[in-house]
Scaffold this motif. Structure first.
Motif, PDB file in Angstrom:
ATOM      1  N   GLY A  71       0.813  -1.203   0.000  1.00  0.00           N
ATOM      2  CA  GLY A  71       0.000   0.000   0.000  1.00  0.00           C
ATOM      3  C   GLY A  71       0.849   1.257   0.000  1.00  0.00           C
ATOM      4  O   GLY A  71       2.040   1.231  -0.318  1.00  0.00           O
ATOM      5  N   LYS A  72       0.239   2.364   0.405  1.00  0.00           N
ATOM      6  CA  LYS A  72       0.901   3.657   0.342  1.00  0.00           C
ATOM      7  C   LYS A  72       2.151   3.706   1.206  1.00  0.00           C
ATOM      8  O   LYS A  72       3.190   4.229   0.793  1.00  0.00           O
ATOM      9  CB  LYS A  72      -0.074   4.756   0.769  1.00  0.00           C
ATOM     10  N   GLY A  73       2.064   3.170   2.428  1.00  0.00           N
ATOM     11  CA  GLY A  73       3.210   3.201   3.336  1.00  0.00           C
ATOM     12  C   GLY A  73       4.407   2.459   2.782  1.00  0.00           C
ATOM     13  O   GLY A  73       5.545   2.943   2.851  1.00  0.00           O
ATOM     14  N   THR A  74       4.171   1.281   2.212  1.00  0.00           N
ATOM     15  CA  THR A  74       5.247   0.486   1.617  1.00  0.00           C
ATOM     16  C   THR A  74       5.804   1.184   0.387  1.00  0.00           C
ATOM     17  O   THR A  74       7.025   1.225   0.177  1.00  0.00           O
ATOM     18  CB  THR A  74       4.729  -0.911   1.238  1.00  0.00           C
ATOM     19  N   PHE A  75       4.915   1.737  -0.406  1.00  0.00           N
ATOM     20  CA  PHE A  75       5.307   2.453  -1.622  1.00  0.00           C
ATOM     21  C   PHE A  75       6.246   3.614  -1.293  1.00  0.00           C
ATOM     22  O   PHE A  75       7.312   3.773  -1.912  1.00  0.00           O
ATOM     23  CB  PHE A  75       4.050   2.962  -2.326  1.00  0.00           C
ATOM     24  N   LEU A  76       5.884   4.418  -0.296  1.00  0.00           N
ATOM     25  CA  LEU A  76       6.710   5.563   0.088  1.00  0.00           C
ATOM     26  C   LEU A  76       8.041   5.112   0.699  1.00  0.00           C
ATOM     27  O   LEU A  76       9.079   5.736   0.470  1.00  0.00           O
ATOM     28  CB  LEU A  76       5.958   6.451   1.084  1.00  0.00           C
ATOM     29  N   ALA A  77       8.006   4.014   1.458  1.00  0.00           N
ATOM     30  CA  ALA A  77       9.227   3.490   2.059  1.00  0.00           C
ATOM     31  C   ALA A  77      10.207   3.028   0.981  1.00  0.00           C
ATOM     32  O   ALA A  77      11.421   3.270   1.073  1.00  0.00           O
ATOM     33  CB  ALA A  77       8.891   2.337   2.999  1.00  0.00           C
ATOM     34  N   VAL A  78       9.684   2.338  -0.046  1.00  0.00           N
ATOM     35  CA  VAL A  78      10.531   1.885  -1.153  1.00  0.00           C
ATOM     36  C   VAL A  78      11.137   3.087  -1.877  1.00  0.00           C
ATOM     37  O   VAL A  78      12.325   3.099  -2.210  1.00  0.00           O
ATOM     38  CB  VAL A  78       9.730   1.006  -2.135  1.00  0.00           C
ATOM     39  N   LYS A  79      10.327   4.109  -2.118  1.00  0.00           N
ATOM     40  CA  LYS A  79      10.826   5.300  -2.802  1.00  0.00           C
ATOM     41  C   LYS A  79      11.921   5.980  -1.991  1.00  0.00           C
ATOM     42  O   LYS A  79      12.933   6.436  -2.554  1.00  0.00           O
ATOM     43  CB  LYS A  79       9.668   6.271  -3.065  1.00  0.00           C
ATOM     44  N   ASN A  80      11.757   6.054  -0.688  1.00  0.00           N
ATOM     45  CA  ASN A  80      12.787   6.656   0.171  1.00  0.00           C
ATOM     46  C   ASN A  80      14.071   5.833   0.136  1.00  0.00           C
ATOM     47  O   ASN A  80      15.182   6.375   0.093  1.00  0.00           O
ATOM     48  CB  ASN A  80      12.285   6.765   1.612  1.00  0.00           C
ATOM     49  N   PHE A  81      13.909   4.493   0.157  1.00  0.00           N
ATOM     50  CA  PHE A  81      15.072   3.608   0.067  1.00  0.00           C
ATOM     51  C   PHE A  81      15.804   3.826  -1.260  1.00  0.00           C
ATOM     52  O   PHE A  81      17.032   3.914  -1.306  1.00  0.00           O
ATOM     53  CB  PHE A  81      14.623   2.154   0.199  1.00  0.00           C
ATOM     54  N   GLN A  82      15.033   3.892  -2.331  1.00  0.00           N
ATOM     55  CA  GLN A  82      15.623   4.084  -3.657  1.00  0.00           C
ATOM     56  C   GLN A  82      16.343   5.426  -3.751  1.00  0.00           C
ATOM     57  O   GLN A  82      17.448   5.511  -4.298  1.00  0.00           O
ATOM     58  CB  GLN A  82      14.524   3.984  -4.725  1.00  0.00           C
ATOM     59  N   THR A  84      17.629   7.255  -1.313  1.00  0.00           N
ATOM     60  CA  THR A  84      18.821   7.234  -0.460  1.00  0.00           C
ATOM     61  C   THR A  84      19.968   6.488  -1.114  1.00  0.00           C
ATOM     62  O   THR A  84      21.142   6.834  -0.923  1.00  0.00           O
ATOM     63  CB  THR A  84      18.493   6.583   0.896  1.00  0.00           C
ATOM     64  N   ASN A  85      19.649   5.469  -1.895  1.00  0.00           N
ATOM     65  CA  ASN A  85      20.679   4.606  -2.463  1.00  0.00           C
ATOM     66  C   ASN A  85      20.948   4.864  -3.951  1.00  0.00           C
ATOM     67  O   ASN A  85      21.560   4.041  -4.623  1.00  0.00           O
ATOM     68  CB  ASN A  85      20.284   3.141  -2.255  1.00  0.00           C
ATOM     69  N   GLY A  86      20.504   6.006  -4.439  1.00  0.00           N
ATOM     70  CA  GLY A  86      20.821   6.401  -5.802  1.00  0.00           C
ATOM     71  C   GLY A  86      20.159   5.582  -6.877  1.00  0.00           C
ATOM     72  O   GLY A  86      20.701   5.444  -7.988  1.00  0.00           O
ATOM     73  N   LEU A  87      18.996   5.030  -6.578  1.00  0.00           N
ATOM     74  CA  LEU A  87      18.264   4.233  -7.555  1.00  0.00           C
ATOM     75  C   LEU A  87      17.153   5.063  -8.189  1.00  0.00           C
ATOM     76  O   LEU A  87      16.813   6.140  -7.699  1.00  0.00           O
ATOM     77  CB  LEU A  87      17.650   3.001  -6.868  1.00  0.00           C
ATOM     78  N   SER A  88      16.600   4.568  -9.263  1.00  0.00           N
ATOM     79  CA  SER A  88      15.475   5.225  -9.891  1.00  0.00           C
ATOM     80  C   SER A  88      14.299   5.224  -8.913  1.00  0.00           C
ATOM     81  O   SER A  88      13.886   4.168  -8.422  1.00  0.00           O
ATOM     82  CB  SER A  88      15.085   4.481 -11.176  1.00  0.00           C
ATOM     83  N   VAL A  89      13.766   6.392  -8.610  1.00  0.00           N
ATOM     84  CA  VAL A  89      12.725   6.517  -7.582  1.00  0.00           C
ATOM     85  C   VAL A  89      11.346   6.324  -8.228  1.00  0.00           C
ATOM     86  O   VAL A  89      10.668   7.283  -8.604  1.00  0.00           O
ATOM     87  CB  VAL A  89      12.813   7.886  -6.879  1.00  0.00           C
ATOM     88  N   ASP A  90      10.939   5.057  -8.349  1.00  0.00           N
ATOM     89  CA  ASP A  90       9.648   4.756  -8.967  1.00  0.00           C
ATOM     90  C   ASP A  90       8.731   3.951  -8.061  1.00  0.00           C
ATOM     91  O   ASP A  90       7.590   3.672  -8.404  1.00  0.00           O
ATOM     92  CB  ASP A  90       9.841   4.015 -10.292  1.00  0.00           C
ATOM     93  N   GLY A  91       9.235   3.553  -6.893  1.00  0.00           N
ATOM     94  CA  GLY A  91       8.412   2.786  -5.967  1.00  0.00           C
ATOM     95  C   GLY A  91       8.174   1.354  -6.386  1.00  0.00           C
ATOM     96  O   GLY A  91       7.354   0.656  -5.784  1.00  0.00           O
ATOM     97  N   ILE A  92       8.893   0.900  -7.403  1.00  0.00           N
ATOM     98  CA  ILE A  92       8.741  -0.470  -7.907  1.00  0.00           C
ATOM     99  C   ILE A  92       9.974  -1.288  -7.515  1.00  0.00           C
ATOM    100  O   ILE A  92      11.112  -0.862  -7.741  1.00  0.00           O
ATOM    101  CB  ILE A  92       8.580  -0.484  -9.440  1.00  0.00           C
ATOM    102  N   VAL A  93       9.738  -2.434  -6.909  1.00  0.00           N
ATOM    103  CA  VAL A  93      10.848  -3.305  -6.510  1.00  0.00           C
ATOM    104  C   VAL A  93      11.123  -4.277  -7.646  1.00  0.00           C
ATOM    105  O   VAL A  93      10.560  -5.367  -7.736  1.00  0.00           O
ATOM    106  CB  VAL A  93      10.519  -4.060  -5.211  1.00  0.00           C
TER     107      VAL A  93
END
Length: 230
Positions: A71-82, A84-93
């Motif tokens: 959901g939204k919480g997981t989506f935002l967490a993934v985007k923050n992780f991405q 922080t780590n210089g990845l494409s910020v799309d919320g997709i794992v």
């Protein structure tokens, strides 16, 4: 002789049919126990999503419940992780995000005590036979919720062995070695995946007896044939 050949042929056909059913059930269940077996995105559900949430929680990116729902919480967490780590910020794992997890030696699979998993899986197998994967995990989660509750014993084994609590111990269904999906459900519950929404009880109103007392418990949700309550 001809009758025997026909009988053997029919047996082989039945075995093949059963194998196909089990194989199809396995695919349909979608109980992925490792990150990377599929792309995860907003709306995904399953044990791998729960594992993702646990990893993000351990890394302080995620503060929500481990519910296996992207959901939204997981989506935002993934985007923050991405980010922080210089990845494409799309919320997709996808492959790149998964690769980054692995390169940083983060756990990308479920590691739980095998003995605990099998004990839990036996009861799940007996109590939730024929239920969906989510329904099986929810049954396991109820047992673990009891372990954490002061009104019940402090270990999985003691909770399960409480007199009169689980019908599968009384009728012997828990004695069978659990199928793969029940073991997977036990592992998912042990890492914190709780589709039961913190329930302490479950019952099947179609077959359960002496329901007067449990009907007074607040119902949290219904999954398959089981009513879950607190």
């Amino acid at each position: 002789m001809r009758f025997k050949k026909v009988k053997v042929t029919l047996t082989l056909i039945m075995l093949l049919f059963m194998f196909l059913l089990i194989n199809n059930e396995t695919k349909a269940e979608g109980y992925n126990l490792e990150l990377g077996s599929r792309i995860l995105e907003y709306g995904s559900e399953g044990a791998d999503v729960a594992l993702l949430q646990k990893i993000l929680k351990d890394l302080k990116y995620y503060n929500g419940d481990i519910d296996g729902i992207y959901g939204k919480g997981t989506f935002l967490a993934v985007k923050n992780f991405q980010q922080t780590n210089g990845l494409s910020v799309d919320g997709i794992v996808g492959p790149k995000t998964i690769k980054h997890f692995k390169e940083n030696s983060l756990s990308n699979s479920m590691h739980v005590d095998r003995e605990e998993a099998i004990i839990l899986a036996r009861v799940i197998n007996g109590e939730a036979r024929g239920e969906t994967f989510e329904g099986k995990v929810a049954v396991g989660a109820v047992i673990l919720n009891r372990v954490e509750n002061d009104e019940f014993p402090d270990t999985i084994r003691e909770v399960i062995l409480q007199q009169g609590q689980f019908s599968s111990l009384l009728d012997g269904q828990a004695n069978s070695y659990p199928v793969e999906s029940s073991i997977a459900a036990a592992k998912a519950a042990l890492i914190g995946y709780d589709p039961s929404m913190d329930s302490l009880y479950f019952y099947n109103p179609e077959v359960a007896t002496n329901l007067d007392w449990i009907r007074k418990r607040p119902v949290t949700l219904i999954i398959g044939n089981h009513v879950f309550a607190k």
